[in-house]
Scaffold this active site. Structure first.
Site, mmCIF file in Angstrom:
data_model
loop_
_atom_site.group_PDB
_atom_site.id
_atom_site.type_symbol
_atom_site.label_atom_id
_atom_site.label_comp_id
_atom_site.label_asym_id
_atom_site.label_seq_id
_atom_site.Cartn_x
_atom_site.Cartn_y
_atom_site.Cartn_z
ATOM 1 C CD GLU A 62 -45.578 61.779 -9.418
ATOM 2 O OE1 GLU A 62 -45.059 61.370 -10.470
ATOM 3 O OE2 GLU A 62 -46.363 61.093 -8.721
ATOM 4 C CB VAL A 63 -49.285 68.812 -8.143
ATOM 5 C CG1 VAL A 63 -50.627 69.471 -7.822
ATOM 6 C CG2 VAL A 63 -48.194 69.377 -7.252
ATOM 7 C CG LEU A 121 -52.789 69.318 -11.834
ATOM 8 C CD1 LEU A 121 -53.319 70.181 -10.709
ATOM 9 C CD2 LEU A 121 -53.509 69.649 -13.137
ATOM 10 N N GLY A 122 -48.263 68.332 -12.306
ATOM 11 C CA GLY A 122 -46.858 68.685 -12.311
ATOM 12 C C GLY A 122 -46.032 67.643 -11.585
ATOM 13 C CE LYS A 123 -41.818 62.061 -11.790
ATOM 14 N NZ LYS A 123 -41.742 60.856 -12.655
ATOM 15 C CG PHE A 154 -42.510 69.592 -5.678
ATOM 16 C CD1 PHE A 154 -43.791 69.074 -5.703
ATOM 17 C CD2 PHE A 154 -42.027 70.200 -6.827
ATOM 18 C CE1 PHE A 154 -44.578 69.169 -6.838
ATOM 19 C CE2 PHE A 154 -42.802 70.297 -7.956
ATOM 20 C CZ PHE A 154 -44.086 69.785 -7.961
ATOM 21 C CG ASP A 181 -39.707 80.734 -6.248
ATOM 22 O OD1 ASP A 181 -38.993 81.642 -6.711
ATOM 23 O OD2 ASP A 181 -39.933 79.686 -6.850
#
Length: 669
Positions: free
Chosen positions: A364-365, A357-359, A362, A475
């Site tokens: 990766e998801v 889903l994302g990178k 932090f 945030d």
């Protein structure tokens, strides 16, 4: 006299032709068991197919591989002319598919109508003895089959390894269903195992273009409902209006004995003779022959056993290393909130890149799915130091205990050497900024935007004042506010901070509830104006949203700052209140900002805004662009002297928590 003889001769010829025609049209026979004398003369056999005596059964294949067998009645079924009576046929047969002990069964059998009884060129695997690669799918094959298939093949699009299907000129069925029969007594379908070795009755009825296939155990009456029904144009498959009827079977690389115990066929439903079950033979079974094993065979078996044990041991060690975790005694109290690495590995299909889903910095998801939980998001965070890990895990557990209608807590965690995994609920509706700035998404109405702001305010108020300890978000922004799958709820997590949402005092005093209020004020302006808080592509005078909105107010034209896509479909008083509250929350003087309890009262119109103007000190002042601020690493920070802030943040990583209709989602995604 000669004339009478001539007429008599014509009448005789007519009667002979009529008798022949009737015999062709009314093809009808019954085999209550098979014997060599009767069936041997009336059946055309090829391949392995044979009549087995004294069992009186028709055997299509035996327990060897790559084998096929065919059995057809020796006279074709003549449909008659197009002007004759409606085309129909009816048949009943009893079959048994007997698996060989220790082996998986063959490819099943098929009742067949074929323009030719010679199918010797058909393959002995994959095609039930009906086709080869060139004839499969060819209209010139002229084959209609009802298959009883016991192998699931991806090549033939089989639904499972125990199904019944209707095939037209190809092995891929035009309609199929898992083998079962309708119970009139229970009023539902009951499963049948084709490869059980038990006799199964099958009826195939064709009348007025409708083909019905019905199954039942041996002793049952014919069910009132068929398993399959399909409209078939028989004359389109057989343009010469003739077809041989019979059976086909194959074993391929899998083996079984395939038997026909009895068979009845007629063109007329009225003339179809039911099989006499009492006259049918029992199903022949495989017989095991004891063989003396040679010493060489024993040695080979021992070696094979050792190889298997060694392989299993190696696999165990590989699996243990692959799913290895870090566990310490202090984690026992958090057992229910800890997930095994193996379960997360399988849930994400081995952390497959297609589910990423994302990178970012932090980690990766990945998207995954767990039984009883549903869709999840698994965040993989790298860490090298163990210092502070106990405190961090305690904070993860604390986050999981937060209770609020707009809060979706973390579900749990997992630890490995050098790696931490956080598990949370997956949100698939997209972020608010996609609806604000992505032309592919429908624009949000004012009522939707106001509801989003109220939900975010409610969640933040709870985190600041309602939880047992003060929790900072850190945030808040549109890209971190996520809709759930119903489009009604949202989520967000914390991260380091983003230009345009960051209060100036972050440089000197660090994060606090006041910095969250500042970010929320910027978010209010962003949602209302449909613009990012800082946009370098805009003209200088409009680049900083806080400054631009304040300037519009100073010119008595606050309406100019509103998102033009709202098209006057809003309440002016509500919009002006939200914009002024956004300016108040983004005051450069922290003490001038209201707390989230006050923000809730203002945004819900329970209390009027305090008296201030565009010229009030601290209002409309944009913060400088500050990047790479030392000390903004996410760690547990005290907001008061007595309440520590439980944040989800391991050493050198971003924290994460989840909030819903509006849920707070960080990591800059």
């Amino acid at each position: 006299m000669a004339q009478r003889f001539y007429l008599l001769l014509l009448l005789l010829i007519f009667l002979v032709n009529l008798i022949c025609f009737s015999s062709q049209q009314d093809l009808s026979f019954v085999f209550n068991g098979f014997n060599q004398d009767q069936a041997g003369d009336e059946l055309l056999l090829d391949g392995f197919a044979r009549i087995q005596s004294p069992e009186r059964v028709l055997q299509l294949t035996d327990g060897t591989t790559q084998q096929k067998g065919h059995a057809f009645f020796n006279r074709p079924f003549d449909f008659g002319s197009a002007s004759s009576q409606s085309l129909s046929f009816f048949t009943q047969f009893v079959c048994a598919l007997v698996p060989k002990p220790g082996f998986y069964g063959g490819h099943g059998i098929a009742f067949v109508l074929s323009s030719a009884h010679n199918l010797k060129k058909a393959y002995a695997s994959s095609y039930l003895g009906l086709f080869n690669r060139s004839t499969n799918g060819s209209p010139s094959s002229h084959v209609l089959a009802v298959e009883l298939d016991t192998v699931q093949s991806a090549e033939t699009d089989d639904m499972d390894n125990n199904h019944v299907g209707i095939d037209e000129n190809r092995i891929q069925s035009v309609v199929s269903a898992s083998a079962s029969y309708y119970s009139d007594r229970e009023g539902k379908n009951i499963s049948l195992i084709l490869l059980s070795g038990d006799p199964i009755q099958v009826w195939v009825d064709y009348e007025d273009t409708l083909l019905n296939v019905t199954l039942a155990p041996l002793r049952n009456q014919k069910p009132s409902k068929p398993l399959l029904s399909r409209t078939i144009n028989l004359t389109a498959i057989f343009p010469d209006r003739k077809a041989f009827v019979g059976f086909s079977a194959a074993t391929g690389s899998s083996i079984s004995n395939q038997y026909i115990l009895g068979w009845s066929f007629s063109r007329s439903r009225r003339l179809l003779k039911s099989l006499d079950i009492s006259e049918l033979s029992t199903v022949p079974l495989f017989t095991e022959q004891k063989r003396k094993r040679s010493p060489l065979l024993i040695v080979l078996l021992v070696i094979l056993t050792l190889v298997v044990i060694g392989g299993l041991g190696g696999y165990y060690l590989y699996r243990r290393k692959k799913y290895a975790e870090v566990r310490e005694p202090w984690e026992k109290e958090y057992g229910p909130l800890r997930y095994s690495y193996e379960s997360l590995y399988k849930a994400t299909k081995g952390f497959n890149k297609d589910g990423r889903l994302g990178k970012g910095g932090f980690g990766e998801v990945y998207k995954g799915s767990l039984p009883l939980v549903g869709d999840i998001a698994v965040k993989r965070l790298s860490h090298n130091a163990e210092q502070g890990m106990k405190q961090f895990v305690a904070e993860v557990v604390t986050m999981g205990s937060l209770q609020h209608k707009n809060l979706v807590p973390l579900l749990g965690y997992c630890r490995r050497k050098g790696e931490l995994l956080l598990v949370s609920k997956y949100m698939e509706g997209g972020s608010v900024d996609q609806y604000l700035f992505n032309g592919d998404k429908p624009p949000l109405s004012w009522s939707q935007r106001l509801a989003i702001l109220r939900d975010i305010a409610s969640a933040l108020c709870y985190l600041h004042t309602g939880a047992s300890q003060v929790v900072l978000h850190r945030d808040i922004k549109a890209s971190n506010v996520m809709f759930d799958d119903h489009g009604a709820n949202l989520s967000a997590t914390a991260a380091v901070g983003t230009i345009g949402y960051m209060a100036l005092e972050l440089i000197s005093t660090g994060t606090s509830t006041k910095t969250d209020v500042y970010a929320f004020g910027a978010f209010m302006l962003e949602v209302t104006c449909g613009r990012r808080p800082f946009d370098p592509e805009m003209p200088v005078e409009k680049r900083h949203l806080v400054k631009w909105v304040c300037e519009c107010w100073r010119k008595h034209s606050l309406v100019d700052a509103i998102d033009t896509r709202l098209r006057d479909k809003f309440t002016l008083g509500e919009v002006e209140m939200v914009l002024k509250l956004g300016l108040l929350c983004t005051s450069i003087i922290p003490e001038s900002r209201p707390n989230m309890e006050k923000v809730m009262q203002y945004i819900n119109r329970d209390q009027a805004l305090p008296d201030f103007s565009p010229d009030t000190p601290g209002i409309g002042v944009s913060t400088p662009m500050v990047m790479g601020i030392p000390g903004l690493a996410i760690t547990s920070t005290s907001v008061t002297s007595s309440a520590s802030v439980p944040l989800v943040s391991p050493p050198s990583t971003n924290n994460s928590m989840f909030i819903s209709h509006t849920i707070l989602n960080g990591d800059g995604r």
